[in-house]
Design a protein around this motif. Structure first.
Motif, mmCIF file in Angstrom:
data_model
loop_
_atom_site.group_PDB
_atom_site.id
_atom_site.type_symbol
_atom_site.label_atom_id
_atom_site.label_comp_id
_atom_site.label_asym_id
_atom_site.label_seq_id
_atom_site.Cartn_x
_atom_site.Cartn_y
_atom_site.Cartn_z
ATOM 1 N N LEU A 286 0.871 -1.183 -0.153
ATOM 2 C CA LEU A 286 -0.010 -0.106 -0.037
ATOM 3 C C LEU A 286 1.009 1.366 0.101
ATOM 4 N N ASN A 287 2.036 1.193 0.785
ATOM 5 C CA ASN A 287 2.670 2.556 1.047
ATOM 6 C C ASN A 287 3.621 2.694 -0.266
ATOM 7 N N GLY A 288 4.257 1.467 -1.064
ATOM 8 C CA GLY A 288 4.977 1.553 -2.009
ATOM 9 C C GLY A 288 4.671 2.160 -3.299
ATOM 10 N N PRO A 289 5.420 1.870 -4.416
ATOM 11 C CA PRO A 289 4.984 2.313 -5.571
ATOM 12 C C PRO A 289 3.840 1.493 -6.239
ATOM 13 N N GLN A 290 3.113 2.126 -6.926
ATOM 14 C CA GLN A 290 1.839 1.235 -7.709
ATOM 15 C C GLN A 290 1.975 0.897 -8.909
ATOM 16 N N THR A 291 3.128 1.261 -9.594
ATOM 17 C CA THR A 291 3.462 1.125 -10.996
ATOM 18 C C THR A 291 3.127 -0.187 -11.331
ATOM 19 N N ALA A 292 3.460 -1.435 -10.570
ATOM 20 C CA ALA A 292 3.142 -2.756 -11.092
ATOM 21 C C ALA A 292 1.587 -2.987 -10.925
ATOM 22 N N VAL A 293 0.906 -2.145 -10.239
ATOM 23 C CA VAL A 293 -0.436 -2.592 -10.212
ATOM 24 C C VAL A 293 -1.102 -1.961 -11.586
ATOM 25 N N HIS A 294 -0.696 -0.610 -11.782
ATOM 26 C CA HIS A 294 -1.135 -0.142 -13.047
ATOM 27 C C HIS A 294 -0.851 -1.118 -14.321
ATOM 28 N N SER A 295 0.215 -1.619 -14.269
ATOM 29 C CA SER A 295 0.764 -2.639 -15.272
ATOM 30 C C SER A 295 -0.031 -3.652 -15.576
ATOM 31 N N MET A 296 -0.441 -4.233 -14.382
ATOM 32 C CA MET A 296 -1.137 -5.496 -14.395
ATOM 33 C C MET A 296 -2.569 -5.195 -14.965
ATOM 34 N N VAL A 297 -3.159 -4.039 -14.381
ATOM 35 C CA VAL A 297 -4.581 -3.796 -14.878
ATOM 36 C C VAL A 297 -4.837 -3.514 -16.286
ATOM 37 N N ALA A 298 -3.724 -2.782 -16.755
ATOM 38 C CA ALA A 298 -3.551 -2.561 -18.199
ATOM 39 C C ALA A 298 -3.571 -3.912 -19.177
ATOM 40 N N GLN A 299 -2.772 -4.836 -18.530
ATOM 41 C CA GLN A 299 -2.549 -5.897 -19.085
ATOM 42 C C GLN A 299 -4.003 -6.782 -19.340
ATOM 43 N N PHE A 300 -4.638 -6.769 -17.877
ATOM 44 C CA PHE A 300 -5.667 -7.302 -18.067
ATOM 45 C C PHE A 300 -6.563 -6.934 -18.973
ATOM 46 N N ASP A 301 -6.925 -5.469 -19.001
ATOM 47 C CA ASP A 301 -7.599 -4.899 -19.952
ATOM 48 C C ASP A 301 -7.438 -5.250 -21.507
ATOM 49 N N SER A 302 -6.237 -5.307 -21.739
ATOM 50 C CA SER A 302 -5.850 -5.780 -23.148
ATOM 51 C C SER A 302 -6.329 -7.282 -23.368
ATOM 52 N N ARG A 303 -6.169 -7.955 -22.578
ATOM 53 C CA ARG A 303 -6.776 -9.598 -22.516
ATOM 54 C C ARG A 303 -8.271 -9.566 -22.568
ATOM 55 N N ARG A 304 -8.812 -8.734 -21.815
ATOM 56 C CA ARG A 304 -10.375 -8.636 -21.916
ATOM 57 C C ARG A 304 -10.889 -8.321 -23.046
ATOM 58 N N LYS A 305 -10.387 -7.264 -24.033
ATOM 59 C CA LYS A 305 -10.809 -7.138 -25.263
ATOM 60 C C LYS A 305 -10.623 -8.124 -26.205
ATOM 61 N N ILE A 306 -9.587 -8.883 -25.984
ATOM 62 C CA ILE A 306 -9.194 -10.069 -26.707
ATOM 63 C C ILE A 306 -10.083 -11.508 -26.543
ATOM 64 N N ILE A 307 -10.279 -11.712 -25.346
ATOM 65 C CA ILE A 307 -11.392 -12.977 -25.097
ATOM 66 C C ILE A 307 -12.795 -12.564 -25.351
ATOM 67 N N VAL A 308 -13.143 -11.325 -25.004
ATOM 68 C CA VAL A 308 -14.336 -10.917 -25.343
ATOM 69 C C VAL A 308 -14.746 -11.288 -26.929
ATOM 70 N N ARG A 309 -13.781 -10.351 -27.447
ATOM 71 C CA ARG A 309 -13.954 -10.250 -29.237
ATOM 72 C C ARG A 309 -13.989 -11.948 -29.512
ATOM 73 N N ASP A 310 -12.939 -12.712 -29.008
ATOM 74 C CA ASP A 310 -12.893 -14.158 -29.649
ATOM 75 C C ASP A 310 -13.870 -14.870 -29.251
ATOM 76 N N LEU A 311 -14.515 -14.547 -27.938
ATOM 77 C CA LEU A 311 -15.610 -15.444 -27.691
ATOM 78 C C LEU A 311 -16.967 -15.312 -28.395
ATOM 79 N N ASN A 312 -17.078 -14.057 -28.858
ATOM 80 C CA ASN A 312 -18.463 -13.612 -29.659
ATOM 81 C C ASN A 312 -18.174 -14.040 -31.207
ATOM 82 N N THR A 313 -17.046 -14.732 -31.690
ATOM 83 C CA THR A 313 -16.975 -15.330 -32.884
ATOM 84 C C THR A 313 -17.037 -16.794 -32.801
ATOM 85 N N LEU A 314 -17.262 -17.467 -31.662
ATOM 86 C CA LEU A 314 -17.622 -18.950 -31.431
ATOM 87 C C LEU A 314 -18.969 -19.228 -31.911
ATOM 88 N N PRO A 315 -19.192 -20.541 -32.482
ATOM 89 C CA PRO A 315 -20.488 -20.704 -32.908
ATOM 90 C C PRO A 315 -21.308 -21.212 -31.479
#
Length: 390
Positions: A286-315
């Motif tokens: 909590l007291n230290g730098p939050q850079t790693a948190v922001h990086s993880m959330v940004a990567q989750f966001d990127s993955r989110r877009k990919i998985i939602v997009r690709d799931l919607n292409t499945l029959p």
């Protein structure tokens, strides 16, 4: 003669968390040589940031090997208070913060504090399975707060308020939500809080463990921001998801004055205290730098877009946008399979671990939860395997 033991009746009412059962099956298949991609377990695939790990190691080397206060180290509770002020612009007294080994103890304590025969507890469905499990264990009646795809898996304040009776003692809400990724908008939370003023006998537990994980410009609305209900609000949060610290086993809750002594006694009876080194690590988180948190959330966001997009292409599959957390809750009704059939087929035939929607309650039928706490490469490969199967 074999033992003839008689267990307490309430033990038969205790459920489980199916994600761990799926994990065990996936690990068993992997041990047999199968190539398994795990999109089942709700656990970040990142390592705990190095500064946090070093703080835990330093605490051990500095000799912090003994008991700590039952409610948590004072410096950790002060760090929680500062973090809540930074993120939610709220004032919290450190004496109202109780640190526990993970998120589940808060759920267990809150539900058993209010649950007993003759009492109703309202909980989200589909929702984290431990809610319904512990409600049943307590002897209370679980009253599902039905969440629907049409409503973005957000609760309707009007519907929830209509479920309150004289028997209602506790309402559980979870936003951002597991398993749906749904986020309830502020307007509905406003309506719920306003309506609860007419029901002073009802307490609230707000599970905000995914409060740092929202996407598409959404901002988290904490129930702590409503002073009119602070005297009956239990707000749950922790380190497991935000800081990739699931195995460290540490969480916390903000409790109202009237409940602090009760929950502290429960802590003393249950686990005495949280281990010391983990608390030093959590303080650094909590007291230290939050850079790693922001990086993880940004990567989750990127993955989110990919998985939602690709799931919607499945029959036979459609997947609504995931607003928060790291889960996609895909509708598989068009495949002709039930949730459990799809879960088993994806694992056994495609080597992809997912979790059936019914693991999160009856309202989860027709859905399968995909965790995108995995690499983009594995997500793409998993969807490709399921595409071939369907």
């Amino acid at each position: 003669m074999k033992a003839q033991l008689q267990f307490a009746d309430n033990l038969s009412r205790l459920g489980t968390e199916s994600a761990f059962e799926v994990l065990a099956r996936a690990q068993s298949l992997a041990a047999q040589g199968r190539d398994i991609i795990n999109l089942g377990i709700g656990q970040p695939d990142f390592q705990t940031p190095e500064n946090i790990v070093e703080a835990g190691i330093k605490a051990l080397r500095d000799g912090h090997h003994g008991y700590t206060p039952a409610n948590g180290l004072p410096q950790l509770r002060e760090a929680v208070v500062a973090d809540l002020h930074r993120r939610h612009t709220v004032e919290v007294d450190p004496k109202n913060v109780v640190v526990v080994p993970g998120g589940k103890p808060t759920m267990f304590f809150a539900i058993t504090m209010f649950g007993q025969p003759g009492v109703d507890i309202i909980y989200p469905n589909p929702g984290f399975p431990i809610y319904e499990s512990v409600i049943n264990y307590s002897g209370a009646t679980p009253v599902p707060m039905a969440l629907s795809e049409e409503n973005g898996f957000a609760f309707s304040a009007e519907a929830v308020l209509a479920q309150i009776t004289d028997r209602t003692r506790l309402i559980i809400i979870n936003s951002p939500a597991n398993p749906t990724g749904g986020v309830t908008p502020k307007v509905e939370i406003d309506k719920l809080v306003a309506g609860l003023l007419e029901h002073p006998h009802v307490a609230l537990m707000s599970d905000e463990i995914y409060s740092n994980m929202l996407y598409g410009g959404r901002e988290h609305v904490s129930l702590l921001q409503y002073p009119e209900i602070r005297d009956r609000l239990i707000m749950l949060d922790g380190w497991s998801k935000t800081y990739a610290m699931t195995g460290w086993r540490i969480g916390y809750a903000v409790w109202p004055d009237s409940m602090v002594d009760h929950v502290t006694r429960l802590c003393i009876n249950d686990h005495s205290c949280v281990n010391a080194a983990t608390q030093f690590a959590a303080t650094e988180a909590l007291n230290g730098p939050q850079t790693a948190v922001h990086s993880m959330v940004a990567q989750f966001d990127s993955r989110r877009k990919i998985i939602v997009r690709d799931l919607n292409t499945l029959p036979g599959v459609r997947c609504p946008d995931a607003a928060g957390a790291f889960y996609a809750f895909a509708n598989i009704e068009g495949t002709g399979m039930t949730s459990v059939e799809a879960q088993n087929k994806f694992l056994n035939d495609a080597g992809v671990a997912t979790v059936a929607g019914t693991s999160f309650g009856a309202w989860g039928e027709g859905y399968v939860r995909f965790s995108y706490a995995n690499s983009t490469e594995n997500i793409s490969e998993a969807i490709s395997r399921i595409r071939g199967l369907l």
